[in-house]
Write an enzyme that holds these catalytic residues in place. Structure first.
Site, mmCIF file in Angstrom:
data_model
loop_
_atom_site.group_PDB
_atom_site.id
_atom_site.type_symbol
_atom_site.label_atom_id
_atom_site.label_comp_id
_atom_site.label_asym_id
_atom_site.label_seq_id
_atom_site.Cartn_x
_atom_site.Cartn_y
_atom_site.Cartn_z
ATOM 1 N N ASN A 47 -19.824 17.826 -13.172
ATOM 2 C CA ASN A 47 -19.956 19.250 -13.522
ATOM 3 C C ASN A 47 -21.424 19.584 -13.807
ATOM 4 O OD1 ASN A 47 -17.157 19.355 -13.497
ATOM 5 N ND2 ASN A 47 -16.938 19.304 -15.731
ATOM 6 N N GLY A 236 -20.495 26.418 -29.868
ATOM 7 C CA GLY A 236 -19.534 27.280 -29.173
ATOM 8 C C GLY A 236 -20.087 28.701 -29.096
ATOM 9 N N ASP A 268 -20.638 21.486 -20.466
ATOM 10 C CA ASP A 268 -21.381 20.956 -19.308
ATOM 11 C C ASP A 268 -22.307 22.031 -18.736
ATOM 12 O OD1 ASP A 268 -19.875 18.664 -19.653
ATOM 13 O OD2 ASP A 268 -18.370 19.283 -18.184
HETATM 14 O O1 KDG Z 1 -16.435 18.452 -19.742
HETATM 15 C C1 KDG Z 1 -15.348 18.882 -19.002
HETATM 16 C C2 KDG Z 1 -14.572 17.636 -18.748
HETATM 17 O O2 KDG Z 1 -13.756 17.380 -19.866
HETATM 18 C C3 KDG Z 1 -13.730 17.592 -17.562
HETATM 19 O O3 KDG Z 1 -14.321 18.106 -16.382
HETATM 20 C C4 KDG Z 1 -13.036 16.291 -17.338
HETATM 21 O O4 KDG Z 1 -14.692 14.600 -17.467
HETATM 22 C C5 KDG Z 1 -13.687 15.054 -17.890
HETATM 23 C C6 KDG Z 1 -13.003 14.382 -19.004
HETATM 24 O O5 KDG Z 1 -13.150 13.159 -19.077
HETATM 25 O O6 KDG Z 1 -12.350 15.021 -19.811
#
Ligand code: KDG
Length: 326
Positions: A47, A236, A268
């Site tokens: 991401n 947040g 991300d």
């Molecule tokens: O940061 C977003 C992620 O949580 C998602 O894309 C999936 O990498 C991931 C995870 O391990 O939760």
């Protein structure tokens, strides 16, 4: 950190980790009642890679994918987004992982992983190309990868070692996933990584896990005292707290009020835009403002990476300009 390292043809940023297929439910509520899912791609590091590429920063993602339809889909998607996938290994001994989201009214979605024994969990130190990492300007790692397996943990520490030896900056997003390991295991490993990172970007709970401080300002200061060059605590919708660099006392950078449709991936998006800002020579405060904007924008789109903004859209959002709807 602005400017290109000389004599290298690889990407400016290198990251490593697992990407999975995500199945997004078409309706909210317990998964046993959901009939329809929309397939997409997920993975914190990929991401961030997409977010960086969309902001004009060449980025490579190192991983393993299964020799299966989902692996081919993941590779094609990342390649299509312009991420350098030249170091990705197709592993015919294990599958590409899958995860499901469960939408819950008024709360963050729940997630269910099907990733144990996945191709990416077989990533190891030998998969980290020394020249590839050493030729970058920045190595980005998260706390998800070391939770996947011992070999993944060793791969992360190897990449950090290569980066530090070559003078490549290291950024770290703890991304604590309680479904993957205990808080004690996570704390020990994440502290080891944070100590070696130039930029540490935890959320509030992760900052507390790392430092023991509930107060984000104290946590940010503690991270800097423990060795991080810059600590950015993501708050947040309230924005971010920045400490380190020229910012002697932690400084709050306000966020943007938006109504989220999917909060997963916002951290991300923040990381990608913050790092892009730092790489282009912005101050940490300006980079955090850019990060807050990208994070807010990412929550407006369903999917973990689909809402990552491109440079023009990000600039328009930051300037308060709305695109005409009709
Ligand atoms: O940061 C977003 C992620 O949580 C998602 O894309 C999936 O990498 C991931 C995870 O391990 O939760």
């Amino acid at each position: 950190m602005s400017g290109r390292r000389t004599g290298q043809g690889g990407p400016r940023v290198v990251t490593l980790g697992e990407s999975m297929i995500v199945l997004n439910p078409a309706t909210a509520g317990p998964l046993r009642h959901v009939q329809t899912f929309h397939r997409s791609l997920a993975g914190a590091e990929s991401n961030v890679a997409i977010g960086l590429v969309r902001l004009g920063v060449t980025t490579g993602w190192v991983s393993r994918l299964g020799d299966d339809e989902f692996g081919r889909y993941a590779l094609a998607t990342l390649r299509g987004e312009g991420v350098d996938v030249s170091r990705v290994i197709i592993d015919d001994a294990a599958p590409t992982a899958v995860y499901f989201k469960e939408l819950r009214a008024g709360r963050d979605p729940a997630v269910y992983y099907y990733r144990r024994g996945s191709a990416a969990s077989r990533l190891g130190p030998a998969d980290i190309g020394e020249e590839y990492v050493a030729g970058a300007e920045l190595l980005h790692v998260t706390g998800i990868t070391p939770a996947l397996s011992d070999s993944c943990a060793r791969a992360v520490f190897t990449a950090i070692e290569i980066a530090r030896a070559a003078g490549v900056k290291v950024s770290f997003d703890p991304n604590y996933r309680s479904k993957l390991w205990s808080s004690e295991q996570a704390r020990t490993t994440m502290r080891q990584i944070a100590r070696q990172a130039d930029i540490v970007m935890p959320g509030i709970a992760e900052a507390e896990l790392l430092t023991g401080h509930q107060d984000p300002a104290r946590a940010a200061a503690a991270l800097v005292a423990a060795g991080a060059g810059l600590a950015v605590v993501k708050l947040g919708a309230a924005g971010a707290l920045v400490a380190g660099g020229e910012t002697t006392t932690p400084q709050n950078v306000p966020g943007f009020a938006v109504t989220p449709v999917d909060s997963i991936g916002a951290g991300d998006a923040f990381a990608a835009a913050f790092l892009a800002g730092i790489l282009s020579g912005q101050s940490p405060i300006a980079a955090a403002r850019q990060g807050n904007s990208a994070g807010a924008m990412a929550t407006q789109v369903v999917g973990d990476w689909e809402g990552m903004p491109e440079g023009d859209a990000l600039a328009a959002f930051m300037a308060g300009r709305e695109a005409a709807a009709r």
